[in-house]
Scaffold this motif. Structure first.
Motif, short mmCIF file in Angstrom:
data_model
loop_
_atom_site.label_atom_id
_atom_site.label_comp_id
_atom_site.label_asym_id
_atom_site.label_seq_id
_atom_site.Cartn_x
_atom_site.Cartn_y
_atom_site.Cartn_z
N ALA A 1 4.93 8.07 5.01
CA ALA A 1 6.14 7.60 5.68
C ALA A 1 5.88 6.31 6.45
CB ALA A 1 6.66 8.67 6.64
N THR A 2 4.73 6.20 7.08
CA THR A 2 4.37 4.98 7.81
C THR A 2 4.37 3.78 6.87
OG1 THR A 2 3.05 6.23 9.41
CG2 THR A 2 2.59 3.88 9.20
N LEU A 3 3.80 3.95 5.69
CA LEU A 3 3.78 2.88 4.70
C LEU A 3 5.18 2.57 4.19
CD1 LEU A 3 0.58 3.96 2.77
CD2 LEU A 3 0.91 1.73 3.86
N GLN A 4 5.95 3.62 3.89
CA GLN A 4 7.29 3.44 3.34
C GLN A 4 8.21 2.70 4.31
OE1 GLN A 4 8.63 7.38 2.31
NE2 GLN A 4 7.13 7.63 0.65
N GLN A 5 7.98 2.87 5.61
CA GLN A 5 8.86 2.26 6.60
C GLN A 5 8.22 1.03 7.25
OE1 GLN A 5 11.63 4.39 8.75
NE2 GLN A 5 11.90 5.91 7.15
N GLY A 6 7.33 0.38 6.49
CA GLY A 6 6.85 -0.94 6.88
C GLY A 6 5.70 -0.97 7.86
N GLY A 7 5.04 0.17 8.08
CA GLY A 7 3.93 0.21 9.02
C GLY A 7 2.59 0.01 8.35
N PHE A 8 1.55 -0.10 9.17
CA PHE A 8 0.19 -0.30 8.70
C PHE A 8 -0.70 0.81 9.23
CE2 PHE A 8 2.18 -4.48 8.81
CZ PHE A 8 1.91 -4.95 7.53
N PRO A 9 -0.96 1.84 8.43
CA PRO A 9 -1.82 2.93 8.89
C PRO A 9 -3.30 2.58 8.74
CG PRO A 9 -1.00 3.42 6.70
CD PRO A 9 -0.37 2.11 7.10
N HIS A 10 -4.08 2.96 9.74
CA HIS A 10 -5.53 2.86 9.67
C HIS A 10 -6.10 4.26 9.88
CE1 HIS A 10 -6.41 -1.64 10.23
NE2 HIS A 10 -5.09 -1.53 10.07
N ILE A 11 -7.19 4.57 9.19
CA ILE A 11 -7.80 5.89 9.27
C ILE A 11 -9.12 5.78 10.04
CG2 ILE A 11 -8.48 7.95 7.99
CD1 ILE A 11 -5.59 6.99 7.44
N PHE A 12 -9.25 6.54 11.11
CA PHE A 12 -10.47 6.59 11.90
C PHE A 12 -11.19 7.90 11.56
CE2 PHE A 12 -8.08 3.41 13.87
CZ PHE A 12 -8.75 2.80 14.93
N ILE A 13 -12.28 7.83 10.81
CA ILE A 13 -13.02 9.03 10.40
C ILE A 13 -14.26 9.14 11.28
CG2 ILE A 13 -14.25 10.17 8.52
CD1 ILE A 13 -12.40 8.66 6.57
N PHE A 14 -14.32 10.20 12.09
CA PHE A 14 -15.38 10.28 13.09
C PHE A 14 -16.66 10.93 12.58
CE2 PHE A 14 -11.46 9.90 15.61
CZ PHE A 14 -11.78 8.76 16.33
N ALA B 1 -5.89 0.81 2.03
CA ALA B 1 -7.01 0.02 1.55
C ALA B 1 -8.30 0.43 2.26
CB ALA B 1 -6.75 -1.46 1.78
N GLU B 2 -9.42 0.24 1.57
CA GLU B 2 -10.72 0.60 2.15
C GLU B 2 -10.98 -0.15 3.46
OE1 GLU B 2 -15.46 0.83 0.87
OE2 GLU B 2 -13.95 0.10 -0.57
N ALA B 3 -10.49 -1.37 3.57
CA ALA B 3 -10.70 -2.16 4.79
C ALA B 3 -10.03 -1.53 6.00
CB ALA B 3 -10.16 -3.58 4.58
N ASN B 4 -9.07 -0.65 5.78
CA ASN B 4 -8.35 0.00 6.88
C ASN B 4 -8.85 1.41 7.14
OD1 ASN B 4 -6.84 -2.30 7.20
ND2 ASN B 4 -5.11 -1.56 6.00
N ILE B 5 -10.04 1.73 6.62
CA ILE B 5 -10.69 3.00 6.91
C ILE B 5 -11.92 2.69 7.77
CG2 ILE B 5 -11.74 5.09 5.97
CD1 ILE B 5 -10.31 4.50 3.33
N HIS B 6 -12.00 3.32 8.93
CA HIS B 6 -13.08 3.04 9.87
C HIS B 6 -13.97 4.29 10.01
CE1 HIS B 6 -10.67 -0.48 10.91
NE2 HIS B 6 -9.63 0.34 11.03
N PHE B 7 -15.22 4.17 9.63
CA PHE B 7 -16.17 5.28 9.67
C PHE B 7 -17.04 5.17 10.92
CE2 PHE B 7 -15.18 4.67 5.17
CZ PHE B 7 -14.98 5.98 4.72
N PHE B 8 -17.14 6.26 11.69
CA PHE B 8 -17.93 6.26 12.91
C PHE B 8 -19.27 6.98 12.75
CE2 PHE B 8 -13.76 5.14 14.30
CZ PHE B 8 -13.93 4.33 15.40
N ASP B 9 -19.45 7.70 11.66
CA ASP B 9 -20.76 8.19 11.24
C ASP B 9 -21.42 9.17 12.23
OD1 ASP B 9 -22.59 8.17 9.13
OD2 ASP B 9 -23.94 6.83 10.21
#
Length: 275
Positions: A48-61, A95-103
């Motif tokens: 929904a965020t993408l469909q309504q013009g937003g930019f989602p980023h994923i924070f994977i801890f 996109a992969e660039a919008n995925i943040h890995f904290f390891d």
């Protein structure tokens, strides 16, 4: 998609029912304890965020190092899980660039929440604030804290206690403070159950009804985590319980960080005492 506000008993096709005051081009930070949790608990909201013009980023801890079901998988599980995560979120348009890995090692996230540990090592506090400020995220979405998993509870604390610091005038060398407009929790394993005595006493207050096609898109992303096949089978089977009149329901709970005190009830008592 259809957006539902259970408290107001409203429905609509605009994301503002989930994110009040929503505008296109907003950035949304999705906090994921493990790589698959946002797909499992907030997949519709991500779409929904993408469909309504937003930019989602994923924070994977967490790094997924405990996520092997066969001993032969142990050695390469972290590399495999990262590859699966990139594929899964690509299926949903991230996109992969919008995925943040904290390891952080699995089952260890709670020990990394502070700014500094007892051993003098830096925790997640500063790296998280830096990313939130640099990208100017306006919404933060995180796993709930209701004892689903210790790493999930830790992520809840990162969402509700740590992320609000991004808008405060502290540690300004980490970036200019940036306001966050809303905080939202999703559920991965346990549903937001209604109250036992009163089924109108709902734990979640907003939700999304997605189409069968959108549910299949999320399931395709879930299947990308092939290393988790034994767990995924049960998860996919349980998703059938979400179905309502041909659509599928995903639930969320709003949180207000630092909710201001309502002094009016106290004033009413004071009037009785003084007058």
């Amino acid at each position: 998609m259809m957006f539902i506000n259970f408290r107001a008993q409203k429905k609509g096709n605009h994301l503002s029912l989930i994110f009040p005051g929503w505008k296109p081009a907003e950035r949304v930070a999705f906090f994921s304890p493990h790589d698959d949790d946002v797909v499992l608990g907030a997949g519709y909201l991500l779409l929904a965020t993408l469909q309504q013009g937003g930019f989602p980023h994923i924070f994977i801890f967490c790094r997924g190092d405990a996520g092997y079901s066969k001993l032969a998988q142990k050695k390469g599980i972290v590399t495999r899980r990262r590859r699966e995560a990139v594929q899964a979120y690509a299926e949903l348009g991230v996109a992969e660039a919008n995925i943040h890995f904290f390891d952080i090692p699995d089952f260890s996230l709670m020990a990394h929440l502070d700014r500094m540990s007892h051993a003098g090592k830096k925790g997640l506090f500063e790296p998280l604030l830096r990313k939130l400020r640099q990208e100017k995220f306006s919404r933060v979405v995180f796993s709930n804290g209701s004892c689903e998993h210790w790493d999930h509870t830790a992520t809840f604390f990162l969402g509700i206690y740590t992320s609000p610091q991004a808008q405060d005038f502290i540690l300004v060398d980490l970036g200019q403070p940036s306001p966050i407009q809303s905080y939202l929790a999703y559920s991965v394993w346990a549903d937001f159950e209604p109250g036992e005595k009163n089924h109108d006493n709902l734990s979640a207050d907003v939700g999304i009804l997605a189409s069968a096609e959108e549910e299949e898109k999320v399931q395709t992303a879930i299947r990308a985590f092939s290393s988790q096949e034994r767990i995924i089978q049960d998860i996919l089977a349980r998703r059938a319980k979400r179905k309502f009149k041909g659509r599928y329901l995903e639930l969320y709970k709003n949180y207000q960080a630092r909710k201001p005190v309502d002094y009016q009830p106290y004033f009413r008592v004071l009037k009785k005492i003084f007058y």
